[in-house]
Design a protein around this motif. Sequence first.
Motif, PDB file in Angstrom:
ATOM      1  N   LYS A   1      46.518  26.692  39.637  1.00  0.00           N
ATOM      2  CA  LYS A   1      46.862  27.698  38.642  1.00  0.00           C
ATOM      3  C   LYS A   1      45.577  28.323  38.128  1.00  0.00           C
ATOM      4  CE  LYS A   1      51.094  25.341  37.216  1.00  0.00           C
ATOM      5  NZ  LYS A   1      51.830  24.698  36.103  1.00  0.00           N
ATOM      6  N   VAL A   2      45.362  29.575  38.492  1.00  0.00           N
ATOM      7  CA  VAL A   2      44.145  30.285  38.118  1.00  0.00           C
ATOM      8  C   VAL A   2      44.520  31.551  37.368  1.00  0.00           C
ATOM      9  CG1 VAL A   2      42.057  31.395  38.967  1.00  0.00           C
ATOM     10  CG2 VAL A   2      42.965  29.392  40.162  1.00  0.00           C
ATOM     11  N   GLU A   3      43.917  31.762  36.217  1.00  0.00           N
ATOM     12  CA  GLU A   3      44.164  32.978  35.452  1.00  0.00           C
ATOM     13  C   GLU A   3      43.125  34.018  35.832  1.00  0.00           C
ATOM     14  OE1 GLU A   3      44.318  34.549  30.815  1.00  0.00           O
ATOM     15  OE2 GLU A   3      44.248  32.412  31.264  1.00  0.00           O
ATOM     16  N   LEU A   4      43.584  35.179  36.269  1.00  0.00           N
ATOM     17  CA  LEU A   4      42.702  36.257  36.685  1.00  0.00           C
ATOM     18  C   LEU A   4      42.795  37.411  35.695  1.00  0.00           C
ATOM     19  CD1 LEU A   4      43.553  36.352  40.507  1.00  0.00           C
ATOM     20  CD2 LEU A   4      41.684  35.139  39.385  1.00  0.00           C
ATOM     21  N   VAL A   5      41.654  37.950  35.314  1.00  0.00           N
ATOM     22  CA  VAL A   5      41.606  39.094  34.411  1.00  0.00           C
ATOM     23  C   VAL A   5      40.812  40.197  35.097  1.00  0.00           C
ATOM     24  CG1 VAL A   5      40.869  39.950  32.165  1.00  0.00           C
ATOM     25  CG2 VAL A   5      41.726  37.610  32.376  1.00  0.00           C
ATOM     26  N   PHE A   6      41.388  41.398  35.196  1.00  0.00           N
ATOM     27  CA  PHE A   6      40.723  42.521  35.841  1.00  0.00           C
ATOM     28  C   PHE A   6      40.579  43.671  34.851  1.00  0.00           C
ATOM     29  CE2 PHE A   6      42.854  40.215  39.222  1.00  0.00           C
ATOM     30  CZ  PHE A   6      41.881  40.148  40.207  1.00  0.00           C
ATOM     31  N   VAL A   7      39.436  44.316  34.906  1.00  0.00           N
ATOM     32  CA  VAL A   7      39.240  45.555  34.156  1.00  0.00           C
ATOM     33  C   VAL A   7      39.525  46.697  35.122  1.00  0.00           C
ATOM     34  CG1 VAL A   7      37.621  46.973  32.868  1.00  0.00           C
ATOM     35  CG2 VAL A   7      37.517  44.475  32.675  1.00  0.00           C
ATOM     36  N   ILE A   8      40.604  47.431  34.864  1.00  0.00           N
ATOM     37  CA  ILE A   8      41.084  48.449  35.798  1.00  0.00           C
ATOM     38  C   ILE A   8      40.878  49.844  35.210  1.00  0.00           C
ATOM     39  CG2 ILE A   8      43.099  49.317  37.041  1.00  0.00           C
ATOM     40  CD1 ILE A   8      42.098  46.654  38.040  1.00  0.00           C
ATOM     41  N   ASP A   9      40.357  50.739  36.036  1.00  0.00           N
ATOM     42  CA  ASP A   9      40.223  52.147  35.656  1.00  0.00           C
ATOM     43  C   ASP A   9      41.573  52.829  35.880  1.00  0.00           C
ATOM     44  OD1 ASP A   9      39.646  54.777  35.291  1.00  0.00           O
ATOM     45  OD2 ASP A   9      37.994  54.862  36.731  1.00  0.00           O
ATOM     46  N   THR A  10      42.209  53.267  34.798  1.00  0.00           N
ATOM     47  CA  THR A  10      43.545  53.869  34.903  1.00  0.00           C
ATOM     48  C   THR A  10      43.498  55.390  34.999  1.00  0.00           C
ATOM     49  OG1 THR A  10      43.736  53.902  32.486  1.00  0.00           O
ATOM     50  CG2 THR A  10      44.593  51.961  33.636  1.00  0.00           C
ATOM     51  N   SER A  11      42.306  55.944  35.229  1.00  0.00           N
ATOM     52  CA  SER A  11      42.196  57.402  35.296  1.00  0.00           C
ATOM     53  C   SER A  11      42.707  57.953  36.618  1.00  0.00           C
ATOM     54  CB  SER A  11      40.732  57.815  35.103  1.00  0.00           C
ATOM     55  OG  SER A  11      39.940  57.375  36.203  1.00  0.00           O
ATOM     56  N   GLY A  12      42.997  57.063  37.552  1.00  0.00           N
ATOM     57  CA  GLY A  12      43.462  57.514  38.861  1.00  0.00           C
ATOM     58  C   GLY A  12      42.360  57.624  39.888  1.00  0.00           C
ATOM     59  N   SER A  13      41.147  57.212  39.525  1.00  0.00           N
ATOM     60  CA  SER A  13      40.016  57.362  40.442  1.00  0.00           C
ATOM     61  C   SER A  13      39.797  56.149  41.335  1.00  0.00           C
ATOM     62  CB  SER A  13      38.738  57.630  39.640  1.00  0.00           C
ATOM     63  OG  SER A  13      38.455  56.540  38.780  1.00  0.00           O
ATOM     64  N   MET A  14      40.602  55.087  41.147  1.00  0.00           N
ATOM     65  CA  MET A  14      40.364  53.880  41.938  1.00  0.00           C
ATOM     66  C   MET A  14      40.951  53.990  43.345  1.00  0.00           C
ATOM     67  SD  MET A  14      40.638  50.588  39.425  1.00  0.00           S
ATOM     68  CE  MET A  14      40.216  49.512  40.785  1.00  0.00           C
ATOM     69  N   TYR A  15      42.007  54.755  43.514  1.00  0.00           N
ATOM     70  CA  TYR A  15      42.622  54.956  44.820  1.00  0.00           C
ATOM     71  C   TYR A  15      42.949  53.608  45.475  1.00  0.00           C
ATOM     72  CZ  TYR A  15      40.901  59.662  43.974  1.00  0.00           C
ATOM     73  OH  TYR A  15      40.637  60.867  43.410  1.00  0.00           O
ATOM     74  N   SER A  16      42.389  53.363  46.674  1.00  0.00           N
ATOM     75  CA  SER A  16      42.753  52.166  47.440  1.00  0.00           C
ATOM     76  C   SER A  16      42.187  50.883  46.845  1.00  0.00           C
ATOM     77  CB  SER A  16      42.274  52.301  48.887  1.00  0.00           C
ATOM     78  OG  SER A  16      40.857  52.423  48.933  1.00  0.00           O
ATOM     79  N   GLU A  17      41.206  51.000  45.931  1.00  0.00           N
ATOM     80  CA  GLU A  17      40.629  49.786  45.356  1.00  0.00           C
ATOM     81  C   GLU A  17      41.678  48.973  44.607  1.00  0.00           C
ATOM     82  OE1 GLU A  17      39.256  52.703  45.222  1.00  0.00           O
ATOM     83  OE2 GLU A  17      37.139  52.591  45.799  1.00  0.00           O
ATOM     84  N   TRP A  18      42.611  49.668  43.925  1.00  0.00           N
ATOM     85  CA  TRP A  18      43.656  48.955  43.197  1.00  0.00           C
ATOM     86  C   TRP A  18      44.557  48.197  44.175  1.00  0.00           C
ATOM     87  CZ3 TRP A  18      45.175  46.329  39.487  1.00  0.00           C
ATOM     88  CH2 TRP A  18      46.525  46.141  39.171  1.00  0.00           C
ATOM     89  N   ALA A  19      44.880  48.813  45.296  1.00  0.00           N
ATOM     90  CA  ALA A  19      45.692  48.131  46.307  1.00  0.00           C
ATOM     91  C   ALA A  19      44.951  46.917  46.862  1.00  0.00           C
ATOM     92  CB  ALA A  19      46.047  49.096  47.433  1.00  0.00           C
ATOM     93  N   ASP A  20      43.625  47.036  47.007  1.00  0.00           N
ATOM     94  CA  ASP A  20      42.840  45.906  47.510  1.00  0.00           C
ATOM     95  C   ASP A  20      42.852  44.744  46.528  1.00  0.00           C
ATOM     96  OD1 ASP A  20      42.250  47.175  49.851  1.00  0.00           O
ATOM     97  OD2 ASP A  20      40.246  47.845  49.241  1.00  0.00           O
ATOM     98  N   VAL A  21      42.874  45.042  45.217  1.00  0.00           N
ATOM     99  CA  VAL A  21      42.980  43.980  44.221  1.00  0.00           C
ATOM    100  C   VAL A  21      44.288  43.219  44.413  1.00  0.00           C
ATOM    101  CG1 VAL A  21      43.250  43.493  41.761  1.00  0.00           C
ATOM    102  CG2 VAL A  21      41.483  45.080  42.521  1.00  0.00           C
ATOM    103  N   CYS A  22      45.368  43.939  44.654  1.00  0.00           N
ATOM    104  CA  CYS A  22      46.659  43.287  44.894  1.00  0.00           C
ATOM    105  C   CYS A  22      46.611  42.422  46.152  1.00  0.00           C
ATOM    106  CB  CYS A  22      47.763  44.340  45.021  1.00  0.00           C
ATOM    107  SG  CYS A  22      48.078  45.260  43.489  1.00  0.00           S
ATOM    108  N   THR A  23      45.891  42.888  47.170  1.00  0.00           N
ATOM    109  CA  THR A  23      45.764  42.106  48.401  1.00  0.00           C
ATOM    110  C   THR A  23      45.023  40.806  48.145  1.00  0.00           C
ATOM    111  OG1 THR A  23      45.758  44.131  49.727  1.00  0.00           O
ATOM    112  CG2 THR A  23      44.902  42.139  50.771  1.00  0.00           C
ATOM    113  N   VAL A  24      43.976  40.875  47.316  1.00  0.00           N
ATOM    114  CA  VAL A  24      43.232  39.668  46.980  1.00  0.00           C
ATOM    115  C   VAL A  24      44.143  38.651  46.300  1.00  0.00           C
ATOM    116  CG1 VAL A  24      41.405  38.730  45.510  1.00  0.00           C
ATOM    117  CG2 VAL A  24      40.995  40.807  46.829  1.00  0.00           C
ATOM    118  N   ILE A  25      45.012  39.128  45.396  1.00  0.00           N
ATOM    119  CA  ILE A  25      45.858  38.226  44.614  1.00  0.00           C
ATOM    120  C   ILE A  25      47.037  37.713  45.433  1.00  0.00           C
ATOM    121  CG2 ILE A  25      47.303  38.023  42.556  1.00  0.00           C
ATOM    122  CD1 ILE A  25      45.593  40.221  41.295  1.00  0.00           C
TER     123      ILE A  25
END
Length: 299
Positions: A265-289
């Motif tokens: 059980k690991v708690e992960l905290v991410f600082v996410i840019d919600t301006s829409g500039s992350m593009y595929s990086e946000w999807a990659d975060v989901c892949t990591v998790i």
Amino acid sequence: MKRAWINRYKRGLSMSQTFKSISLVTIMLLSALSGMVVASDFAEANTVVITEPQQIVDGGSASDTQTAIVADSQGNVHIIWARNNLHLYYSMVASNGEILIDATQITNAGIHKVWHPDVVADADDNIHLVWTDKSGTHKIMYTALSPYKIQPFNGQSSTDNSITGIDDTIIAQRAQDRDWASIDVDSQGNIHIAWQDEYDSEEKFFNQPQIYYSMIQPDFVTNNIIVLFDDTLITPIIGHKGHPDIVVDANDQVQIAWDDTRGGKVELVFVIDTSGSMYSEWADVCTVIYGGTFSDGSS
């Protein structure tokens, strides 16, 4: 939360770390005989300890730590330890407590940062050691000793050249850090080594330590090693792996155990840019998790 994992692919008994001196006490393990009933779950000290603690070395102002020990086929024990984390030292003690070889430096001259040595004896009573050298780029090191070639023993210190069968040899040295080497020997005299390593050639594991394995064949004729299996990653999955231990069974099957965060059980905290500039990086975060495929097609 780290959990224990084992992979089917002995190390010397580690003694408690001490400063300035190293002591040895012989423990007699009582076997359960047929028909014998043990009346208590607890044993008195005088029923299992058959010698008083014996000082092996007094390093004076030096700090002698990280002791490991192994017994050979003749009942003699071989003890290694780090002195000031700069060099490895070795001593050989008979089963009756007599010092056969006094404290002897067995690492080459130069600057070392010695950590976590491990030791095993083969069927010919050669002594095989691994340790981590953290000076510069971290290295997994291997050395073989042949202490019986200097008989008769006189109880004095020997020299590195006199008892070394195979000199200090690098098993692994690459980018990133590595540590916690463990060693065992099979019935053919081949050496099996496992360690934790942050090297990540594919950049898939975010520099989380993984478990690596290597198999070598000592050659005491040429005083060198033959690499049978080079550095091999055996835990190709995201997660923190560490502190491996390795054992070879009677059928020469190699088994490795380590601690592992997968399934914890690991708690992960991410600082996410919600301006829409992350593009595929946000999807990659989901892949990591959650797993899956990264935006570049890798997994």
